[in-house]
Motif scaffolding. Structure first.
Motif, mmCIF file in Angstrom:
data_model
loop_
_atom_site.group_PDB
_atom_site.id
_atom_site.type_symbol
_atom_site.label_atom_id
_atom_site.label_comp_id
_atom_site.label_asym_id
_atom_site.label_seq_id
_atom_site.Cartn_x
_atom_site.Cartn_y
_atom_site.Cartn_z
ATOM 1 N N SER A 6 82.986 87.074 40.543
ATOM 2 C CA SER A 6 83.987 86.084 40.149
ATOM 3 C C SER A 6 83.486 84.662 40.533
ATOM 4 C CB SER A 6 85.358 86.509 40.717
ATOM 5 O OG SER A 6 85.003 86.442 42.066
ATOM 6 N N ASN A 9 89.148 80.495 33.026
ATOM 7 C CA ASN A 9 89.729 80.972 34.105
ATOM 8 C C ASN A 9 90.352 80.096 35.013
ATOM 9 O OD1 ASN A 9 87.048 82.633 33.375
ATOM 10 N ND2 ASN A 9 88.374 84.328 34.601
ATOM 11 N N LYS A 10 91.468 80.556 35.866
ATOM 12 C CA LYS A 10 92.078 79.703 36.609
ATOM 13 C C LYS A 10 90.952 79.673 37.921
ATOM 14 C CE LYS A 10 95.538 79.062 39.920
ATOM 15 N NZ LYS A 10 96.701 79.547 40.669
ATOM 16 N N THR A 54 90.103 79.265 41.704
ATOM 17 C CA THR A 54 90.964 79.305 42.932
ATOM 18 C C THR A 54 90.300 78.416 44.252
ATOM 19 O OG1 THR A 54 89.925 81.377 43.501
ATOM 20 C CG2 THR A 54 91.732 81.644 42.279
ATOM 21 N N ASP A 68 91.092 73.176 30.331
ATOM 22 C CA ASP A 68 89.781 73.834 30.691
ATOM 23 C C ASP A 68 88.736 73.012 31.319
ATOM 24 O OD1 ASP A 68 88.975 72.051 28.679
ATOM 25 O OD2 ASP A 68 87.365 73.338 27.787
ATOM 26 N N VAL A 85 86.920 81.920 40.648
ATOM 27 C CA VAL A 85 87.833 82.192 39.642
ATOM 28 C C VAL A 85 88.667 83.430 39.657
ATOM 29 C CG1 VAL A 85 86.493 80.550 38.021
ATOM 30 C CG2 VAL A 85 86.370 82.903 37.969
ATOM 31 N N ASP A 86 89.688 83.530 39.017
ATOM 32 C CA ASP A 86 90.634 84.688 38.867
ATOM 33 C C ASP A 86 89.813 85.467 37.716
ATOM 34 O OD1 ASP A 86 92.645 84.212 40.729
ATOM 35 O OD2 ASP A 86 93.986 83.352 39.146
ATOM 36 N N GLY A 87 89.617 86.742 38.331
ATOM 37 C CA GLY A 87 88.867 87.494 37.353
ATOM 38 C C GLY A 87 87.357 87.287 36.974
ATOM 39 N N THR A 88 86.815 87.983 35.847
ATOM 40 C CA THR A 88 85.483 87.612 35.409
ATOM 41 C C THR A 88 85.346 86.265 34.757
ATOM 42 O OG1 THR A 88 85.308 89.989 35.217
ATOM 43 C CG2 THR A 88 83.452 88.665 34.061
ATOM 44 N N PRO A 89 84.621 85.377 35.209
ATOM 45 C CA PRO A 89 84.281 84.157 34.414
ATOM 46 C C PRO A 89 84.357 84.247 33.226
ATOM 47 C CG PRO A 89 83.020 84.067 36.434
ATOM 48 C CD PRO A 89 83.473 85.611 36.226
ATOM 49 N N GLN A 90 85.012 83.438 32.217
ATOM 50 C CA GLN A 90 85.049 83.245 30.910
ATOM 51 C C GLN A 90 85.021 81.889 30.249
ATOM 52 O OE1 GLN A 90 85.427 86.157 28.740
ATOM 53 N NE2 GLN A 90 85.396 87.259 30.666
#
Length: 93
Positions: free
Chosen positions: A13, A34-35, A37, A55, A78-83
């Motif tokens: 992440s 993603n957000k 953090t 973005d 970031v929250d989750g897998t970077p997109q």
């Protein structure tokens, strides 16, 4: 190329921005879906102030001059897998 970052790597992440054109005390990064953090200057593990708007990520409180004259790495978590957003893809063409 207009970008301050010559390379971006991803691990889990985390996104690592390799900054080779020092922007001064503020850097704007676009294209992250993603957000974000946390934002850290890897050399010295220095936490940086940042504000995300859509973005766009505005990273503030960078040192006036780069810590390393060749390349500095900034780690984004970031929250989750970077997109990536479509904007990111347009920048990389």
């Amino acid at each position: 190329e207009w970008s301050n970052c010559h390379e971006t790597t991803v691990k889990g992440s985390r996104i690592y921005l390799h900054v080779d054109r020092w922007p001064g005390t503020e850097l704007c990064v676009t294209g992250i879906a993603n957000k974000v953090t946390s934002v850290v200057l890897v050399s010295g593990e220095i936490r940086l102030n940042a504000r995300q708007q859509g973005d766009r990520l505005f990273i503030r409180s960078l040192p006036l001059h780069p810590i390393d004259p060749v390349s500095v790495v900034i780690r984004l978590t970031v929250d989750g897998t970077p997109q990536k957003t479509p904007e990111w893809e347009r920048m990389r063409v």
